[in-house]
Design an enzyme around this catalytic site. Sequence first.
Site, PDB file in Angstrom:
ATOM      1  N   GLY A 109      39.691  31.466  29.268  1.00 34.84           N
ATOM      2  CA  GLY A 109      39.485  32.309  28.087  1.00 34.84           C
ATOM      3  C   GLY A 109      39.786  33.746  28.434  1.00 34.84           C
ATOM      4  CB  CYS A 110      38.695  36.960  27.062  1.00 34.17           C
ATOM      5  SG  CYS A 110      39.494  36.589  25.516  1.00 34.17           S
ATOM      6  CB  VAL A 111      37.521  34.900  32.391  1.00 35.07           C
ATOM      7  CG1 VAL A 111      36.272  34.798  31.563  1.00 35.07           C
ATOM      8  CG2 VAL A 111      38.288  33.596  32.360  1.00 35.07           C
TER       9      VAL A 111
ATOM     10  N   GLY B 258      34.163  36.356  26.276  1.00 35.32           N
ATOM     11  CA  GLY B 258      34.384  36.992  27.573  1.00 35.32           C
ATOM     12  C   GLY B 258      33.325  38.050  27.851  1.00 35.32           C
ATOM     13  CB  ILE B 486      42.785  39.768  26.391  1.00 41.57           C
ATOM     14  CG1 ILE B 486      42.407  38.436  25.738  1.00 41.57           C
ATOM     15  CG2 ILE B 486      44.023  39.584  27.258  1.00 41.57           C
ATOM     16  CD1 ILE B 486      43.553  37.701  25.050  1.00 41.57           C
TER      17      ILE B 486
END
Lengths: 111, 540
Positions: A109-111, B258, B486
């Site tokens: 994911g957003c990692v 996140g 992101i």
Amino acid sequence: MPTFDFQGKAIEVDDDGYLVNLGDWVPDMAPALAAQDGMTLTDAHWEVINFLREYYAKYQIAPMIKILVKEIAKSMGPEKGNTKYLYELYPAGPAKQACRYAGLPKPTGCV
Amino acid sequence: MAKQMKPNEIISEIDYKKMPEGSWLDQPAEIKPGMFCWGAKAKSIKAVGFPNARDWNPSEEDWKLPENWQGTVLEAMKDRLGKYRSFKLFMDICVRCGACADKCHFYIGTGDPKNMPVMRAELMRSVYRKYFTTPGKMLGKLAGARELDIKVLKEWWSYFFQCTECRRCSVFCPYGIDQAEITMMGREFLNLLGLNIEWIMGPVANCHMKCNHLGLEPHTIVNNVEFMLDDIETVTGIRINPSFNRKGAEILFVTPSGDLFADPGTYTCMGYLMLFHELGLDYTWSTYASEGGNFGFFSSNEMGKRLNAKIYAEAKRLGVKYIIGGECGHMWRVLSQYMNTWNGPAADFLEVPKSPITGTVFENTRGTRAVHISEFTADLIKHGKLKLDPSRNDHLKVTFHDSCNTARGMGLLEEPRYVLKSVCNNFYEMPEHTIREKTFCCGSGSGLNAGEDIDLRMKGGLPRANAVKHVHDKHGVNLLANVCAIDRATLTTSMDYWVPGVKVAGLSELVANALVMKGEKERTTDLRGEPLPNKAGGDK
Ligand code: SF4
Ligand code: SF4
């Protein structure tokens, strides 16, 4: 599907070498996976692996790095409770490398 | 896995003068280690009911395509040409002026001519001509037309996953041709053949089943937030008690997952918690609407719509008046540009957002009923509602990265800057042609932020990093602020690689550092536990 040879059995792994079936993992597998990277696991490494597995059983994901750091500080002393120490143990990153030895999937994911 | 390229290797490989030998129409794409993402796994494809679920490896010859795959794509192309006028227009109107050619970060970072936006579009246009235009049908190659064969399909896959759908090229095109829209169509067609990437489909499957990309379960979310609350208490002496899934709250807060899991997003998250607490906001977190982002948007319109619907279903279930959204990039592109025709308008059960503190009505959010945290915060500061001590950020020299989606996808340019200048004393802009509407992509957006494509990411990240390096060298900038999850993940990697010494932070973290809270103890560290300047033990 790539595989990893363990005690004469072909264990399914993904393209990055993470186990496909969590249930395939047994403690003897961690040193074998580490050996692929030319690493020998010490008690300190196991401290991380054991915590990752315990945490995963409860939360179905690897812990936030903050949580891991705090846990290591608790079990191994405050001087070891930092990311620098964890990177010394697992140069490719505690989240990525230790998760792989512990048989856990890597977070996406957003990692 | 292949060895990661070194910065000097990347630089020395770039040759803008090198042209392919022979016609580009015949050059097959090279699927090169470090430059592509793993194919989507059967279980992820199956989870959302997409076609052709199987495990496959892009570097192998056989992609295990369904029978008549060509017919499937052409059929879909025909359908979308009829459905989306933008797509039809972009297939027809390019005059090959070349204005876009050197504007793409992937072209700048690779020197590969097929990464010129105009060429990326040609990969599809050539097929469009062959099957949907008379000259193309009759003259074939002479009219720049070619058949859709397996070589072309692989080329599509390779280059539509070397485009971050950032839309920088569209800013420079005299016709406003938006390559991102063409890439999105390309990915949508590939998706029909099961040719997605796992870094997108894994999160999509997670979000479908567990409501967020990371697959965080409700109790994991609560546990992670509690952990952050402990850290906040250590820094400020204040214990915060937020609510989860609370019916009747005035506001639903939604942010990318996140922020709930990975550093440095977790510090941004602490920032939200502190700000909302200080305001006494009547808001709730949700473990169901626990994802602001939308990786579905990177696979197909239909999937984007399905994931977006969850946020509004939860808003309705909880009976909130409106939504505040966190620091995410594509969440806002989806909300500003797609949500209204997908699932909107949200007018029937939500109110137009009105700040309970200042009374400001956010008229611009009439369609979505969702206000961006930076707009909300800027309005608070403008009305003098926050007590701020920017000197607490004096150890930082800050520059701001406009995320592609908030800048070009919603026009959020001034608010984050206004907030930043209010909470930091040292702010320096990067060069004009690299910010605002012309901002350079982080290099890993639209779901390309995997590990296996790290060379591609660092190449695509070069133009942004280069601009950061400029202000780093000139002004000593040591922090890159942004409003996207992101970005927080990918720019951290890119800075460590290209400009070591520059850290990355979400805007709300800097706000919370500066925020003077009622009843707080004297702060000696920032949210990361680093000593504050001019405080005991600080100013190192
Ligand atoms: S949208 Fe961005 S990544 Fe894609 S071609 Fe245009 S500039 Fe390049
Ligand atoms: S700038 Fe627009 S018209 Fe010119 S080549 Fe690029 S896409 Fe075509």
